[in-house]
Structures are given as structure tokens and as C-alpha cells.
Motif scaffolding. Sequence first.
Motif, PDB file in Angstrom:
ATOM      1  N   UNK A 196      16.972  30.549  47.928  1.00 11.34           N
ATOM      2  CA  UNK A 196      16.976  29.969  49.266  1.00 11.34           C
ATOM      3  C   UNK A 196      17.007  28.462  49.140  1.00 11.34           C
ATOM      4  N   UNK A 197      17.396  27.741  50.203  1.00  7.82           N
ATOM      5  CA  UNK A 197      17.411  26.278  50.128  1.00  7.82           C
ATOM      6  C   UNK A 197      16.064  25.731  49.660  1.00  7.82           C
ATOM      7  N   UNK A 198      16.126  24.807  48.713  1.00  9.58           N
ATOM      8  CA  UNK A 198      14.910  24.246  48.121  1.00  9.58           C
ATOM      9  C   UNK A 198      14.315  23.161  49.001  1.00  9.58           C
ATOM     10  N   UNK A 199      12.998  23.180  49.149  1.00  7.81           N
ATOM     11  CA  UNK A 199      12.265  22.140  49.866  1.00  7.81           C
ATOM     12  C   UNK A 199      11.467  21.353  48.817  1.00  7.81           C
ATOM     13  N   UNK A 200      12.048  20.278  48.346  1.00  8.71           N
ATOM     14  CA  UNK A 200      11.452  19.546  47.232  1.00  8.71           C
ATOM     15  C   UNK A 200      10.783  18.237  47.630  1.00  8.71           C
ATOM     16  N   UNK A 201      10.919  17.835  48.875  1.00  7.17           N
ATOM     17  CA  UNK A 201      10.395  16.532  49.294  1.00  7.17           C
ATOM     18  C   UNK A 201       8.911  16.403  48.965  1.00  7.17           C
ATOM     19  N   UNK A 202       8.589  15.404  48.143  1.00  8.19           N
ATOM     20  CA  UNK A 202       7.203  15.111  47.819  1.00  8.19           C
ATOM     21  C   UNK A 202       6.570  16.025  46.795  1.00  8.19           C
ATOM     22  N   UNK A 203       7.275  17.050  46.350  1.00  7.43           N
ATOM     23  CA  UNK A 203       6.684  18.004  45.409  1.00  7.43           C
ATOM     24  C   UNK A 203       6.955  17.593  43.957  1.00  7.43           C
ATOM     25  N   UNK A 255      10.911  31.780  38.349  1.00  5.90           N
ATOM     26  CA  UNK A 255      12.263  32.314  38.446  1.00  5.90           C
ATOM     27  C   UNK A 255      13.308  31.221  38.276  1.00  5.90           C
ATOM     28  N   UNK A 256      14.396  31.599  37.612  1.00  5.51           N
ATOM     29  CA  UNK A 256      15.554  30.715  37.510  1.00  5.51           C
ATOM     30  C   UNK A 256      16.290  30.713  38.843  1.00  5.51           C
ATOM     31  N   UNK A 257      16.524  29.525  39.387  1.00 10.10           N
ATOM     32  CA  UNK A 257      17.193  29.382  40.675  1.00 10.10           C
ATOM     33  C   UNK A 257      18.671  29.058  40.496  1.00 10.10           C
ATOM     34  N   UNK A 258      18.960  28.166  39.549  1.00 13.89           N
ATOM     35  CA  UNK A 258      20.341  27.718  39.345  1.00 13.89           C
ATOM     36  C   UNK A 258      20.532  27.357  37.881  1.00 13.89           C
ATOM     37  N   UNK A 259      21.737  27.588  37.367  1.00 16.69           N
ATOM     38  CA  UNK A 259      22.047  27.237  35.986  1.00 16.69           C
ATOM     39  C   UNK A 259      23.499  26.790  35.897  1.00 16.69           C
ATOM     40  N   UNK A 260      23.759  25.905  34.958  1.00 17.55           N
ATOM     41  CA  UNK A 260      25.126  25.443  34.760  1.00 17.55           C
ATOM     42  C   UNK A 260      25.328  24.918  33.353  1.00 17.55           C
ATOM     43  N   UNK A 261      26.550  25.039  32.867  1.00 21.09           N
ATOM     44  CA  UNK A 261      26.950  24.426  31.604  1.00 21.09           C
ATOM     45  C   UNK A 261      28.024  23.397  31.927  1.00 21.09           C
ATOM     46  N   UNK A 262      27.743  22.160  31.576  1.00 20.90           N
ATOM     47  CA  UNK A 262      28.646  21.062  31.899  1.00 20.90           C
ATOM     48  C   UNK A 262      29.305  20.516  30.646  1.00 20.90           C
ATOM     49  N   UNK A 270      24.970  17.608  38.821  1.00 17.72           N
ATOM     50  CA  UNK A 270      24.208  18.833  39.096  1.00 17.72           C
ATOM     51  C   UNK A 270      23.776  18.872  40.556  1.00 17.72           C
ATOM     52  N   UNK A 271      23.269  17.733  41.046  1.00 19.53           N
ATOM     53  CA  UNK A 271      22.806  17.664  42.428  1.00 19.53           C
ATOM     54  C   UNK A 271      23.942  17.951  43.413  1.00 19.53           C
ATOM     55  N   UNK A 272      25.113  17.371  43.165  1.00 19.19           N
ATOM     56  CA  UNK A 272      26.258  17.595  44.047  1.00 19.19           C
ATOM     57  C   UNK A 272      26.698  19.052  44.020  1.00 19.19           C
ATOM     58  N   UNK A 273      26.696  19.640  42.822  1.00 23.53           N
ATOM     59  CA  UNK A 273      27.105  21.043  42.707  1.00 23.53           C
ATOM     60  C   UNK A 273      26.128  21.955  43.437  1.00 23.53           C
ATOM     61  N   UNK A 274      24.823  21.689  43.285  1.00 21.81           N
ATOM     62  CA  UNK A 274      23.823  22.506  43.963  1.00 21.81           C
ATOM     63  C   UNK A 274      23.920  22.339  45.477  1.00 21.81           C
ATOM     64  N   UNK A 275      24.211  21.129  45.927  1.00 21.92           N
ATOM     65  CA  UNK A 275      24.375  20.902  47.360  1.00 21.92           C
ATOM     66  C   UNK A 275      25.570  21.687  47.901  1.00 21.92           C
ATOM     67  N   UNK A 276      26.666  21.704  47.138  1.00 26.37           N
ATOM     68  CA  UNK A 276      27.839  22.475  47.566  1.00 26.37           C
ATOM     69  C   UNK A 276      27.541  23.960  47.653  1.00 26.37           C
ATOM     70  N   UNK A 277      26.608  24.409  46.820  1.00 28.66           N
ATOM     71  CA  UNK A 277      26.257  25.832  46.819  1.00 28.66           C
ATOM     72  C   UNK A 277      25.114  26.149  47.784  1.00 28.66           C
ATOM     73  N   UNK A 278      24.734  25.166  48.608  1.00 34.84           N
ATOM     74  CA  UNK A 278      23.749  25.408  49.661  1.00 34.84           C
ATOM     75  C   UNK A 278      22.321  25.543  49.199  1.00 34.84           C
ATOM     76  N   UNK A 280      18.328  21.500  54.774  1.00 33.37           N
ATOM     77  CA  UNK A 280      18.950  20.514  55.650  1.00 33.37           C
ATOM     78  C   UNK A 280      18.124  19.232  55.681  1.00 33.37           C
ATOM     79  N   UNK A 281      18.808  18.096  55.592  1.00 37.12           N
ATOM     80  CA  UNK A 281      18.115  16.815  55.639  1.00 37.12           C
ATOM     81  C   UNK A 281      17.565  16.376  54.308  1.00 37.12           C
ATOM     82  N   UNK A 282      17.642  17.221  53.292  1.00 34.28           N
ATOM     83  CA  UNK A 282      17.130  16.876  51.971  1.00 34.28           C
ATOM     84  C   UNK A 282      18.042  15.826  51.324  1.00 34.28           C
TER      85      UNK A 282
END
Length: 214
Positions: free
Chosen positions: A36-43, A169-176, A195-203, A207-209
Motif C-alpha cells: 500500500x502507499x507508504x506513509x514515511x513522513x517523520x518516521x 516484509x519486502x515492499x519493493x525491490x529493484x536491480x539497477x 529508486x524514488x521516481x520508480x516507486x512513485x510511478x508504481x504508486x 498522496x502529498x508525500x
Amino acid sequence: MKVRTAARWIVVASALTAFACATTTFQSTWKSPDARPLHLAGRKVAAVFVNRDPSLRRRAEDALAREISARGAQGVPAYTVLSESEVRNRDAAKAKFDQLGFSGAVVMRIVGSETRYTYEPAFWAGPHYHHFWGGYWGWGWGMVWEPAYLRADKIVKVETLVYALKQDQLVWAGVSRTFNPSEIEGFISELAAAVSKQMAREGLFAPGQPAVQG
């Protein structure tokens, strides 16, 4: 140095400088079907760079933590909370992360590197080459020589993993794949942004993060 010789070296230097710029692309990515969309602000989010060189690891984790913080979370280099013995002890590391209240972790590990050589020949296919008197003779004398050169590209592959620690749990993974990376700080900054741009594209950002800056 003659003007023509100087011009030749300028052409070569310009070409090599252009190819020295780092570029990052993804060979593969994966997103948890339950993510689900991550809520990371301040964490608190741990920045972990898996490498046996302590100095390199510290520099990379500092750079990664800065990029995490720039995107709204509280990025913390793992080396600042884990000793060298704790980082290799799963139970000790988990206890420390639980005690300090970490919500997530971003882990990077180099999984491969190679040098790719490409020979760039001089250009002979243009229309001015088709005829001697009716093309090349007048055109060739008026043009600056364009040399052939050998290009060497350094390619570094990195595995990036994003974990939600409360669920373990693993949320997202990528090989660059990054071509011609610079110093470790610039390399990690570019990779974290990709990584941040790719994760944003994948939702994967709420919102607002502030997932992507710059």
C-alpha cells in the motif's frame, strides 16, 4: 601545438566527457502485491549499504540517509546505531532497530560490475563520401577531422530493497544498472533519486508525500 592537432584533442576530450556522465536504469523491479502507499513522513528509516569496507559503507549510508530525509522520512545511517559486531548479528540488529522505533529500511548492495569497451569508428557513410570530385574533394578540405576512439564504460549493478519493518516484509525491490558512476556519494544520490521516481510511478508513495525532489 598546431591548431589542427589541438582541435582533434578537443573533439576527443568532448566525446569522452559526454560518456563520463552517470546514467541509471532498472534491469528489473518488483512490488509486493499487498503493498500500500507508504506513509514515511517523520518516521525513522534505516539506510543500509551492505559492504565489507567500513569506510565505503559509512559514506554510502550517509548519502542514502540524506536522500531518504529529503523525501520526508527521517533517514538514519545504520552504522550510527549498529556496531561492526551488531551489523553481522541478526538478533542484535533487530533488537536495536525495534528499540529505536524504526519503521522501515532501505538496503543497497552491489551485485556486479563490468567494463564495456566500444569502438566508435570514423564516419564514412555520409553523402559527401559517395563521389570524389563531385563530393568529398570540396567538402573534405573544409571540414575538421573527426577521430575514431575507443570508449570504456563502467557498469555497476545494485540491488535495492525497501522493507516495512513492523510487518518484516519486502515492499519493493529493484536491480539497477549505472553507467560510469562518480564518487560513492554522487552515485548513491543518483541511485536513490532513480529508486524514488520508480516507486512513485508504481504508486508506492502516499498522496502529498515528497517522494521526489529536484
